[in-house]
Design an enzyme around this catalytic site. Sequence first.
Site, PDB file in Angstrom:
ATOM      1  N   ASN A  27       0.835  -1.202   0.000  1.00 37.41           N
ATOM      2  CA  ASN A  27       0.000   0.000   0.000  1.00 37.41           C
ATOM      3  C   ASN A  27       0.870   1.252   0.000  1.00 37.41           C
ATOM      4  OD1 ASN A  27       0.617  -0.881   2.679  1.00 37.41           O
ATOM      5  ND2 ASN A  27      -1.009   0.377   3.525  1.00 37.41           N
ATOM      6  N   GLU A  83       0.416   5.335   0.679  1.00 37.72           N
ATOM      7  CA  GLU A  83      -0.495   6.363   1.184  1.00 37.72           C
ATOM      8  C   GLU A  83      -0.023   7.759   0.788  1.00 37.72           C
ATOM      9  OE1 GLU A  83      -0.980   5.614   5.385  1.00 37.72           O
ATOM     10  OE2 GLU A  83      -2.099   3.764   4.965  1.00 37.72           O
ATOM     11  N   CYS A 112      -4.254   0.581  -2.336  1.00 38.70           N
ATOM     12  CA  CYS A 112      -4.038  -0.666  -1.593  1.00 38.70           C
ATOM     13  C   CYS A 112      -2.997  -1.550  -2.284  1.00 38.70           C
ATOM     14  CB  CYS A 112      -5.334  -1.455  -1.502  1.00 38.70           C
ATOM     15  SG  CYS A 112      -6.617  -0.675  -0.513  1.00 38.70           S
ATOM     16  N   GLU A 162      -3.139  -4.685  -2.947  1.00 37.74           N
ATOM     17  CA  GLU A 162      -3.713  -5.599  -3.945  1.00 37.74           C
ATOM     18  C   GLU A 162      -3.795  -4.928  -5.318  1.00 37.74           C
ATOM     19  OE1 GLU A 162      -4.832  -4.868  -0.939  1.00 37.74           O
ATOM     20  OE2 GLU A 162      -6.123  -6.430  -0.118  1.00 37.74           O
ATOM     21  N   CYS A 181     -10.286  -4.826   0.799  1.00 40.53           N
ATOM     22  CA  CYS A 181     -11.371  -3.855   0.962  1.00 40.53           C
ATOM     23  C   CYS A 181     -12.373  -3.999  -0.196  1.00 40.53           C
ATOM     24  CB  CYS A 181     -10.808  -2.432   1.014  1.00 40.53           C
ATOM     25  SG  CYS A 181     -10.305  -1.797  -0.602  1.00 40.53           S
ATOM     26  N   CYS A 241     -11.030  -3.105  -3.715  1.00 39.40           N
ATOM     27  CA  CYS A 241     -10.129  -4.142  -4.238  1.00 39.40           C
ATOM     28  C   CYS A 241     -10.907  -5.384  -4.659  1.00 39.40           C
ATOM     29  CB  CYS A 241      -9.069  -4.507  -3.201  1.00 39.40           C
ATOM     30  SG  CYS A 241      -7.812  -3.224  -3.031  1.00 39.40           S
TER      31      CYS A 241
END
Length: 139
Positions: free
Chosen positions: A44, A46, A55, A57, A88, A91
Amino acid sequence: MSKDDLQEIIKLATDARQCALARYSNFCVGAALEAEGGVYTGCNVESAAYEQTICAERVAIWKALSEGERKFKRLCVVVDTERLTPPCGACRQVIWEFCGDIPVVLANLRGDTETFQMKELLPHPFDAGFLEETGAEQK
Ligand code: THU
């Protein structure tokens, strides 16, 4: 990589997690996506403009797609949580659309693992097939 190489894909996701840029959440995630042509990892990332965060993924999926991969076998997600961390909602949509009903292996740093099929994680998907069925794309 064979189906039995679970520990290998977990290790790749665990290593990718080390690259996470998670200064706002401190929640570091690693992913490893097994594709026809190899394994693509992600972490991830940010942003100070929080909504730009991506993310692990999706990083792995974008990397694989942008290298020409189209067939996927398995995705692994590693987070240092006692309760295993699932992908999430955003994703799940992307995994379903680009990878289909693949197994998703959740793992933590204590050796716990659990595997779910994407169909279990996203039981009533909205996708290209749905649009075609409804004929919505022609209007
Ligand atoms: N995160 C992921 O990378 N994957 C998930 O499946 C859950 C959430 C990241 C996004 C954000 O950087 C941090 O975890 C906290 O939500």
